[in-house]
Design a protein around this motif. Structure first.
Motif, PDB file in Angstrom:
ATOM      1  N   VAL A 121     -29.453 -31.358  31.636  1.00  0.00           N
ATOM      2  CA  VAL A 121     -29.906 -30.394  32.439  1.00  0.00           C
ATOM      3  C   VAL A 121     -29.930 -30.514  33.828  1.00  0.00           C
ATOM      4  N   TYR A 122     -29.717 -31.762  34.251  1.00  0.00           N
ATOM      5  CA  TYR A 122     -29.363 -31.712  35.920  1.00  0.00           C
ATOM      6  C   TYR A 122     -27.814 -31.245  36.085  1.00  0.00           C
ATOM      7  N   VAL A 123     -26.969 -31.656  35.156  1.00  0.00           N
ATOM      8  CA  VAL A 123     -25.460 -31.073  35.339  1.00  0.00           C
ATOM      9  C   VAL A 123     -25.608 -29.506  35.168  1.00  0.00           C
ATOM     10  N   LEU A 124     -26.377 -29.132  34.374  1.00  0.00           N
ATOM     11  CA  LEU A 124     -26.518 -27.665  34.317  1.00  0.00           C
ATOM     12  C   LEU A 124     -26.983 -26.899  35.680  1.00  0.00           C
ATOM     13  N   GLN A 125     -28.048 -27.714  36.123  1.00  0.00           N
ATOM     14  CA  GLN A 125     -28.585 -27.195  37.511  1.00  0.00           C
ATOM     15  C   GLN A 125     -27.238 -27.288  38.514  1.00  0.00           C
ATOM     16  N   LEU A 126     -26.513 -28.184  38.447  1.00  0.00           N
ATOM     17  CA  LEU A 126     -25.439 -28.282  39.438  1.00  0.00           C
ATOM     18  C   LEU A 126     -24.252 -27.185  39.141  1.00  0.00           C
ATOM     19  N   ILE A 127     -24.204 -26.804  37.898  1.00  0.00           N
ATOM     20  CA  ILE A 127     -23.292 -25.784  37.885  1.00  0.00           C
ATOM     21  C   ILE A 127     -23.924 -24.471  38.177  1.00  0.00           C
ATOM     22  N   TRP A 128     -24.879 -24.158  37.936  1.00  0.00           N
ATOM     23  CA  TRP A 128     -25.699 -22.992  38.393  1.00  0.00           C
ATOM     24  C   TRP A 128     -25.754 -22.784  40.001  1.00  0.00           C
ATOM     25  N   PHE A 129     -25.898 -24.071  40.623  1.00  0.00           N
ATOM     26  CA  PHE A 129     -25.788 -23.979  42.143  1.00  0.00           C
ATOM     27  C   PHE A 129     -24.508 -23.747  42.421  1.00  0.00           C
ATOM     28  N   TYR A 130     -23.341 -24.152  42.077  1.00  0.00           N
ATOM     29  CA  TYR A 130     -22.124 -23.808  42.161  1.00  0.00           C
ATOM     30  C   TYR A 130     -21.843 -22.408  42.183  1.00  0.00           C
ATOM     31  N   LYS A 131     -22.402 -21.620  40.988  1.00  0.00           N
ATOM     32  CA  LYS A 131     -22.319 -20.162  40.789  1.00  0.00           C
ATOM     33  C   LYS A 131     -23.149 -19.466  41.985  1.00  0.00           C
ATOM     34  N   ILE A 132     -24.146 -20.047  42.269  1.00  0.00           N
ATOM     35  CA  ILE A 132     -25.104 -19.332  42.971  1.00  0.00           C
ATOM     36  C   ILE A 132     -24.412 -19.271  44.711  1.00  0.00           C
ATOM     37  N   VAL A 133     -23.865 -20.281  44.968  1.00  0.00           N
ATOM     38  CA  VAL A 133     -23.224 -20.703  46.242  1.00  0.00           C
ATOM     39  C   VAL A 133     -21.804 -19.550  46.162  1.00  0.00           C
ATOM     40  N   GLU A 134     -21.204 -19.642  45.126  1.00  0.00           N
ATOM     41  CA  GLU A 134     -20.027 -18.557  45.085  1.00  0.00           C
ATOM     42  C   GLU A 134     -20.726 -17.105  45.249  1.00  0.00           C
ATOM     43  N   ILE A 135     -21.758 -16.651  44.777  1.00  0.00           N
ATOM     44  CA  ILE A 135     -22.315 -15.363  44.849  1.00  0.00           C
ATOM     45  C   ILE A 135     -22.866 -15.349  46.171  1.00  0.00           C
ATOM     46  N   ALA A 136     -23.384 -16.077  46.722  1.00  0.00           N
ATOM     47  CA  ALA A 136     -23.874 -15.986  48.221  1.00  0.00           C
ATOM     48  C   ALA A 136     -22.664 -15.822  49.085  1.00  0.00           C
ATOM     49  N   ARG A 137     -21.501 -16.628  49.074  1.00  0.00           N
ATOM     50  CA  ARG A 137     -20.341 -16.575  49.819  1.00  0.00           C
ATOM     51  C   ARG A 137     -19.584 -15.305  49.608  1.00  0.00           C
TER      52      ARG A 137
END
Length: 89
Positions: free
Chosen positions: A63-79
């Motif tokens: 679940v923590y690895v999934l959160q890291l993947i989601w964080f990467y995607k969130i940062v991509e969208i934010a940038r």
């Protein structure tokens, strides 16, 4: 001077996505290991058998690895912005 409504909405959306990324970073990425993973690896073995601890640890790390993947995607969208929303326009 007239500012288009679409420009205001995109600016607001971009600001909100930055704030969401920051809150996700603090609450899920940084606080997660300290508040969930570390206690489970240090306290749980004192109370639970290894047969219960190992699957729980594996699921928590997954679940923590999934959160890291989601964080990467969130940062991509934010940038970069949301590509799906740009295609609709």
């Amino acid at each position: 001077m007239h500012i288009p409504v679409a420009s205001i909405n995109l600016t607001l959306l971009h600001g909100l996505s930055d704030r969401f990324a920051l809150s996700f970073l603090v609450c899920r990425v940084l606080a997660g290991p300290y508040s969930i993973l570390w206690p489970s690896f240090t306290v749980a073995p004192q109370w639970l058998t290894p047969a219960i601890c190992y699957p729980c640890w594996a699921l928590m790390v997954f679940v923590y690895v999934l959160q890291l993947i989601w964080f990467y995607k969130i940062v991509e969208i934010a940038r970069k912005g949301d590509k799906a929303a740009e295609k609709e326009d």
